[in-house]
Write an enzyme that holds these catalytic residues in place. Structure first.
Site, PDB file in Angstrom:
ATOM      1  N   GLU A   1      49.172  37.302  43.872  1.00  0.00           N
ATOM      2  CA  GLU A   1      50.040  36.474  43.015  1.00  0.00           C
ATOM      3  C   GLU A   1      50.322  35.122  43.674  1.00  0.00           C
ATOM      4  O   GLU A   1      50.321  34.074  43.010  1.00  0.00           O
ATOM      5  CB  GLU A   1      51.353  37.208  42.735  1.00  0.00           C
ATOM      6  CG  GLU A   1      51.154  38.462  41.905  1.00  0.00           C
ATOM      7  CD  GLU A   1      52.461  39.148  41.510  1.00  0.00           C
ATOM      8  OE1 GLU A   1      52.395  40.033  40.643  1.00  0.00           O
ATOM      9  OE2 GLU A   1      53.526  38.813  42.067  1.00  0.00           O
TER      10      GLU A   1
ATOM     11  N   GLN B   1      44.242  33.195  55.124  1.00  0.00           N
ATOM     12  CA  GLN B   1      44.640  34.607  55.046  1.00  0.00           C
ATOM     13  C   GLN B   1      43.746  35.455  55.938  1.00  0.00           C
ATOM     14  O   GLN B   1      42.540  35.203  56.056  1.00  0.00           O
ATOM     15  CB  GLN B   1      44.509  35.098  53.594  1.00  0.00           C
ATOM     16  CG  GLN B   1      44.961  36.542  53.406  1.00  0.00           C
ATOM     17  CD  GLN B   1      45.207  36.884  51.959  1.00  0.00           C
ATOM     18  OE1 GLN B   1      44.739  36.187  51.052  1.00  0.00           O
ATOM     19  NE2 GLN B   1      45.925  37.965  51.705  1.00  0.00           N
TER      20      GLN B   1
ATOM     21  N   ARG C   1      58.782  32.315  41.025  1.00  0.00           N
ATOM     22  CA  ARG C   1      58.783  33.642  41.666  1.00  0.00           C
ATOM     23  C   ARG C   1      60.173  34.099  42.056  1.00  0.00           C
ATOM     24  O   ARG C   1      60.351  35.269  42.437  1.00  0.00           O
ATOM     25  CB  ARG C   1      57.863  33.629  42.892  1.00  0.00           C
ATOM     26  CG  ARG C   1      56.430  33.241  42.565  1.00  0.00           C
ATOM     27  CD  ARG C   1      55.771  34.172  41.559  1.00  0.00           C
ATOM     28  NE  ARG C   1      54.412  33.750  41.240  1.00  0.00           N
ATOM     29  CZ  ARG C   1      53.558  34.468  40.518  1.00  0.00           C
ATOM     30  NH1 ARG C   1      53.916  35.632  40.007  1.00  0.00           N
ATOM     31  NH2 ARG C   1      52.354  34.001  40.270  1.00  0.00           N
TER      32      ARG C   1
END
Ligand SMILES: Cc1cc2nc3c(=O)[nH]c(=O)nc-3n(C[C@H](O)[C@H](O)[C@H](O)COP(=O)(O)OP(=O)(O)OC[C@H]3O[C@@H](n4cnc5c(N)ncnc54)[C@H](O)[C@@H]3O)c2cc1C
Length: 265
Positions: free
Chosen positions: A103, A115, A215
């Site tokens: 997300e 990442q 969010r």
């Protein structure tokens, strides 16, 4: 037994800074008033960057609004958000799930990501993130089922790594790293969304504000909402003038939401 994570960690690892001598030289060369008369945010570097860039548009150094909070609020109110793109903060997040980062990386404008790779890094003995719902009143049967599911996934991953090690010949690859990568990239197919990951995220203030608004809303998934509000907690300390308009509320389930006064600047 695989280890379970119930709380993420957010490390604020990079911050903006101002080269004050260069700013002073620029103001002097342009014949406008010195700091602090020109740049009223002074040592508040996050707000100063917004002010220096915004005042350049009209060369209004030393003129106009005298109160820096009023100046920044005016930018927010009029959605003059492009000046907030000059101000970047970088976080390392650990203890977050792959579903959260799926997300998170949907946020494109103004974001940079690095990442941990599931192709290069062995996930044997890896950790898993418990959904916040399991912490919040879920009965022990739900917890037991979750733990059994991740245990089974961890075992399947280990068994698959071993089987693929036999099935994929080492001699097909020049380098051992590529052989390991071929095994791990196939074996990761059985890892669940709950698998822990680590990610370095840098974004500018305009982008962070939009991320926190989207969010931090009650409609967002609880795990990413919790992280968005951790980011807000840190940035309200770092840059109170740029994030001070967000209101944090607690829902009946104990989770928090964040709502900005100035939406999508
Ligand atoms: C509660 C919630 C539920 C969601 N559910 C789903 C779902 O079911 N399925 C799903 O696929 N996604 C879902 N999303 C993700 C959502 O659709 C967005 O992809 C995500 O929130 C990123 O938002 P963004 O595009 O505004 O952000 P960014 O990519 O950071 O963009 C910021 C802003 O820049 C502008 N912008 C960026 N890129 C472009 C472009 N290419 N063209 C024009 N303008 C651009 C837009 O104004 C955009 O709002 C959900 C998000 C939330 C918060």
């Amino acid at each position: 037994m695989s280890s379970l994570i119930v709380q993420p960690k957010a490390y604020l690892v990079t911050k903006p800074s101002v080269e004050w001598e260069q700013v002073a030289a620029f103001l002097n060369d342009e014949g406008v008033p010195d700091i602090p008369e020109s740049i009223r945010a002074g040592e508040d570097e996050s707000a100063a960057i917004a002010e220096i860039s915004a005042r350049l548009c009209y060369m209004s150094y030393g003129r106009g609004r005298r109160d820096i909070a009023d100046f920044i609020n005016n930018l927010l109110r009029h959605k003059d958000g492009s000046v907030f793109e000059h101000i970047n903060y970088g976080f390392v997040f650990t203890g977050v799930s792959r579903s959260l980062t799926h997300e998170l990386v949907r946020h494109r404008a103004g974001f940079a990501y690095s990442q941990r790779s599931q192709r290069y890094v062995d996930e044997s003995g890896g950790r898993f993130v418990a959904p916040p719902a399991l912490d919040n009143g879920a009965d022990s049967e739900a917890k037991a089922k979750f733990e059994a599911a991740i245990e089974s996934a961890a075992e399947s991953y280990g068994a698959l790594v071993e089987a693929l090690g036999n099935a994929i010949p080492r001699e097909k690859f020049e380098y051992a790293t590529d052989h390991r990568k071929a095994i791990r990239q196939a074996a990761r197919a059985v890892l669940p969304n709950a698998t822990e990951t680590k990610i370095f995220v840098t974004a500018n203030v305009r982008a962070w504000r939009h991320f926190i608004e989207m969010r931090g809303s009650a409609f967002a998934d609880v795990e990413i909402r919790r992280l968005a509000i951790m980011v807000l907690d840190a940035l309200q300390v770092e840059a109170p003038l740029l994030f001070g308009d967000f209101t944090i509320e607690t829902l009946p389930d104990g989770s928090r939401t964040a709502t900005p006064k100035f939406s999508k600047v």
